[in-house]
Design an enzyme around this catalytic site. Structure first.
Site, PDB file in Angstrom:
ATOM      1  CE1 TYR A   4      24.761   8.004 -24.817  1.00 34.13           C
ATOM      2  CE2 TYR A   4      23.231   8.857 -23.171  1.00 34.13           C
ATOM      3  CZ  TYR A   4      24.201   7.954 -23.550  1.00 34.13           C
ATOM      4  OH  TYR A   4      24.612   6.982 -22.665  1.00 34.13           O
ATOM      5  CD  GLU A  51      28.167   5.502 -17.957  1.00 33.56           C
ATOM      6  OE1 GLU A  51      28.132   6.346 -17.027  1.00 33.56           O
ATOM      7  OE2 GLU A  51      27.257   5.395 -18.803  1.00 33.56           O
ATOM      8  CD1 TRP A  80      25.580  10.914 -21.162  1.00 37.73           C
ATOM      9  CD2 TRP A  80      27.389  10.062 -20.172  1.00 37.73           C
ATOM     10  NE1 TRP A  80      26.096   9.940 -21.993  1.00 37.73           N
ATOM     11  CE2 TRP A  80      27.204   9.404 -21.409  1.00 37.73           C
ATOM     12  CE3 TRP A  80      28.470   9.695 -19.381  1.00 37.73           C
ATOM     13  CZ2 TRP A  80      28.058   8.399 -21.860  1.00 37.73           C
ATOM     14  CZ3 TRP A  80      29.322   8.693 -19.835  1.00 37.73           C
ATOM     15  CH2 TRP A  80      29.109   8.060 -21.061  1.00 37.73           C
TER      16      TRP A  80
END
Length: 189
Positions: free
Chosen positions: A26, A48, A56
């Protein structure tokens, strides 16, 4: 806390990735890369929002299932979801089963469909700050900026939910509106 970690490939990366391979991918391929398009930014906003209060990496690992059950985050499709869809999503262990976040995603999709094509992209990118000073360490990376606060305020005025200033700053980082790769990271440009 160190700001850089060197991977087995010899590349120095922002240390927040730790030793997780998905985080490294990522970081290398997505984080800080300019992302455009209403659908793509709607997806980023939704994810988000789901991340609020969680890590995350949890969202990244669940992202394929999120994309599947939210029909690729196509705003027109998500905007048409009804109570049955909410219940379907609430029973899916492959995503974050938070009713408020699910309802916010559906409501936000409806707001996106009320916009002109490209309007969400233009609106969100209008808050991208001028290129700033490269952070030397994590202590130089803010959680909130004047721009993320203003983006949040503007989106909230339009009716969007789960778009707080901290969440919007994370979106700005992940979508390349800001580049917070620390000095020495191979991705720092």
């Amino acid at each position: 806390m160190t700001s850089l970690l060197t991977g087995t490939d010899g590349r120095a990366r922002c240390a927040w990735i730790g030793v997780d391979a998905e985080y490294a991918r990522y970081h290398d391929e997505e984080w800080g890369v300019a992302l455009h398009g209403d659908r793509a930014l709607f997806e980023k906003m939704a994810l988000e929002g789901f991340q609020a209060g969680l890590s995350w990496i949890t969202i990244l690992r669940k992202r394929p299932r999120f994309r599947e059950v939210f029909h690729g985050f196509e705003p027109n499709v998500v905007a048409a979801y009804d109570d049955d869809d909410v219940e379907r999503l609430m029973t899916d262990a492959g995503i974050i089963r938070n009713r408020a976040k699910i309802l916010a995603t559906i409501g936000n999709a409806r707001l996106v469909t009320d916009m002109e094509p490209g309007e969400l992209d233009d609106l969100m990118w209008s808050f991208a700050p001028a290129v700033g000073i490269r952070p030397r360490s994590f202590t130089d990376v803010p959680a909130i900026t004047a721009e993320s606060s203003e983006m949040s305020k503007t989106l909230r005025k339009r009716g969007f939910r789960f778009v707080g200033a901290t969440t919007m700053y994370a979106l700005m980082q992940s979508s390349g509106m800001v580049d917070d790769h620390v000095e020495g990271c191979w991705r720092a440009q």
